[in-house]
Design a protein around this motif. Structure first.
Motif, PDB file in Angstrom:
ATOM      1  N   SER A 159      -0.272   2.041  -0.712  1.00  0.00           N
ATOM      2  CA  SER A 159       0.061   1.260   0.475  1.00  0.00           C
ATOM      3  C   SER A 159       1.440   1.632   1.016  1.00  0.00           C
ATOM      4  N   ALA A 163       2.286   3.856   4.538  1.00  0.00           N
ATOM      5  CA  ALA A 163       3.194   3.389   5.588  1.00  0.00           C
ATOM      6  C   ALA A 163       4.252   4.452   5.906  1.00  0.00           C
ATOM      7  N   TRP A 168      -3.702   5.572   7.662  1.00  0.00           N
ATOM      8  CA  TRP A 168      -4.381   4.329   7.343  1.00  0.00           C
ATOM      9  C   TRP A 168      -4.910   4.383   5.918  1.00  0.00           C
ATOM     10  N   LEU A 181      -1.675  -4.827   1.008  1.00  0.00           N
ATOM     11  CA  LEU A 181      -0.813  -5.281   2.099  1.00  0.00           C
ATOM     12  C   LEU A 181       0.658  -5.001   1.853  1.00  0.00           C
ATOM     13  N   GLY A 184       2.724  -2.464   4.029  1.00  0.00           N
ATOM     14  CA  GLY A 184       2.752  -2.635   5.475  1.00  0.00           C
ATOM     15  C   GLY A 184       2.004  -1.567   6.251  1.00  0.00           C
ATOM     16  N   CYS A 185       1.114  -0.820   5.584  1.00  0.00           N
ATOM     17  CA  CYS A 185       0.377   0.252   6.263  1.00  0.00           C
ATOM     18  C   CYS A 185      -0.802  -0.311   7.052  1.00  0.00           C
ATOM     19  N   ASP A 186      -1.364   0.533   7.923  1.00  0.00           N
ATOM     20  CA  ASP A 186      -2.593   0.174   8.628  1.00  0.00           C
ATOM     21  C   ASP A 186      -3.748   0.162   7.622  1.00  0.00           C
ATOM     22  N   GLN A 218      -2.171  -6.108  10.169  1.00  0.00           N
ATOM     23  CA  GLN A 218      -2.278  -4.849   9.425  1.00  0.00           C
ATOM     24  C   GLN A 218      -3.701  -4.323   9.381  1.00  0.00           C
ATOM     25  N   LYS A 220      -6.748  -3.055  10.850  1.00  0.00           N
ATOM     26  CA  LYS A 220      -7.033  -2.451  12.155  1.00  0.00           C
ATOM     27  C   LYS A 220      -8.515  -2.228  12.416  1.00  0.00           C
TER      28      LYS A 220
END
Length: 475
Positions: A159, A163, A168, A181, A184-186, A218, A220
């Motif tokens: 993750s 980011a 993603w 989570l 903080g990545c897609d 986050q 998408k």
């Protein structure tokens, strides 16, 4: 001095007693192993060497290009890239350019200089269809890997690394964990056949849980998993020893009990019900919704695309094609070895079918299945993929050594084990950097291939730029 002799004597007596017990047990009691029954004690060394052989074979007896499923040349490229070490080679390539299946690209007489190159821009997914369409920053991203199949430390590192690299990350079918989570990545949320993370107590889709996940910025995209290449026709498998109370809570299942997904979604029985499910989810989340599938019969593809051509707005926003060479933590050997089509056959033909049915501009195509080095990624883009995702490539960037222990909970690198003994060796902060380095190295080298072919951007790569010895690509 006498104490030392007493200790040595005790050790000798203990050893002799142990060996005597093994002799009696092997010779007269156990009946499972004929070798040990006929050759007490001595026969045990066969099983010891057999067990150790899988660890030493790759270092002592197997050539760099022979090991499976990934040879040492491939893994070494990922390891060096992840560590930020130069991948330049001297004295020529170690790859046999004459072997069947060898990929080679047709460079231009007038390649692109670096200052002439264009910055990559992704293609919109779900534009004009949903309220919150998604435009990925990278053509190379992280494929589905569940928390549970992977350790919390590994998921955290992925993750955070995603980011850093602007790629993603797919959750896999095991639900959305805090570790996905954390960086903080897609995120692409995968809905498997058991609907982990968005299921009610009976295993049906819980729309309220789905709506809560969709509310997270986050997240998408959503992907409804029909099948995967490593075990087409069979649901995901997570041994009971790996189903901790935390994992059980995230998935909505019972702790300590093997987590085995149904072979298919019980509420999807044909093409109309599949399309209905896609649109049911899309109406709730108002974000792009796609499907993941391994290709079996091309008759199904024709029937599916023919139906979609008549219901264009109801089509999935993307399709992830997973080749039969795809990986997994646990799968029945017959399915992994003999069922499903390779990404080599599936990708070019599905891309052509999308054009035939005038769906190419509507549906984005994502490719996966042993596509983890620049040559394979560039080939997939040439064949029509809009995006490429990899799971095992990113596992190697985390330090995976291909020990083949993913389903046991005893992964020596802590990538697929939540046992603190093994997981302590995986430092998420350090490995996150390596994840990002690997992603950026693939991006950089695919761009280098594109520029050599006279393309200002990887988006310009086409089938005319690549050739394969023998006409078939063997990944």
């Amino acid at each position: 001095m006498m104490m030392v002799w007493y200790v040595l004597a005790a050790i000798v007596l203990l050893g002799a007693g142990t060996m005597s017990w093994y002799y009696i047990y092997d010779r007269w009691i156990q009946r499972d192993h004929a070798i040990r029954r006929n050759f007490p004690i001595y026969g045990r060394f066969r099983y010891i060497m057999e067990n150790m052989g899988e660890y030493f074979r790759q270092y002592w007896f197997t050539a760099d290009w022979e090991e499976r499923p990934f040879n040492r040349l491939t893994r070494a490229w990922v390891y060096r890239s992840a560590k930020g070490v130069s991948n330049y080679v001297a004295f020529g390539s170690e790859v046999d350019a004459q072997q069947p299946g060898h990929i080679y690209f047709l460079h231009s007489a007038f390649p692109i200089n670096d200052d002439e190159a264009e910055i990559y821009t992704g293609r919109w997914i779900g534009k004009d269809i949903v309220g919150k369409p998604y435009k990925p920053k990278s053509f190379f991203n992280i494929s589905g890997m569940s928390y549970g199949a992977l350790s919390s430390a590994a998921v955290t590192a992925l993750s955070e690394g995603a980011a850093m690299a602007g790629v993603w990350m797919d959750t896999g079918e095991g639900g959305l964990s805090p570790y996905h989570l954390k960086g903080g990545c897609d995120i692409c949320f995968q809905i498997g056949t058991a609907k982990y993370g968005v299921r009610d107590k009976d295993g049906n889709l819980d729309e309220e849980r789905l709506r809560k996940i969709a509310a997270l910025d986050q997240v998408k995209m959503f992907c409804i998993k029909l099948s995967q290449g490593a075990k087409p026709g069979r649901g995901g498998i997570l041994p009971g020893s790996k189903v901790t109370p935390e994992i059980a809570g995230i998935r909505g299942i019972e702790a300590g009990k093997a987590s085995i997904s149904p072979s298919r979604h019980r509420d999807i029985t044909d093409i109309p019900t599949l399309v209905a499910m896609i649109n049911r989810v899309r109406k709730i989340v108002d974000k792009p919704v796609g499907i993941k599938m391994a290709v079996g019969s091309f008759e199904f593809i024709d029937e599916f695309f023919d139906y979609l051509s008549q219901h264009r707005l109801e089509a999935p926003d993307f399709i992830q094609l997973d080749g039969a060479e795809g990986g997994t933590g646990a799968a029945p050997a017959p399915l992994a070895d003999y069922v499903g089509q390779s990404i080599v056959q599936a990708l070019p033909l599905v891309a052509q079918k999308l054009r035939t049915y005038d769906l190419r501009s509507r549906i984005r195509l994502v490719a996966s299945g042993k596509l983890l080095t620049p040559d394979k990624v560039a080939w997939a883009l040439c064949m029509g993929a809009d995006y490429v995702v990899s799971a095992r490539g990113f596992m190697f960037s985390l330090g995976c050594i291909q020990a083949m222990k993913c389903n046991t909970g005893h992964c020596p690198t802590g990538v697929t084990s939540n046992d603190p003994r093994f997981m302590r060796g995986l430092d998420p902060a350090l490995k996150a950097v390596r994840v990002a380095n690997y992603a950026k190295a693939v991006q950089h080298d695919v761009e280098a291939i594109a520029h050599a072919c006279g393309c200002k951007s990887v988006r310009e790569l086409k089938g005319q730029h690549v050739r394969v010895n023998g006409g078939d690509l063997m990944l």
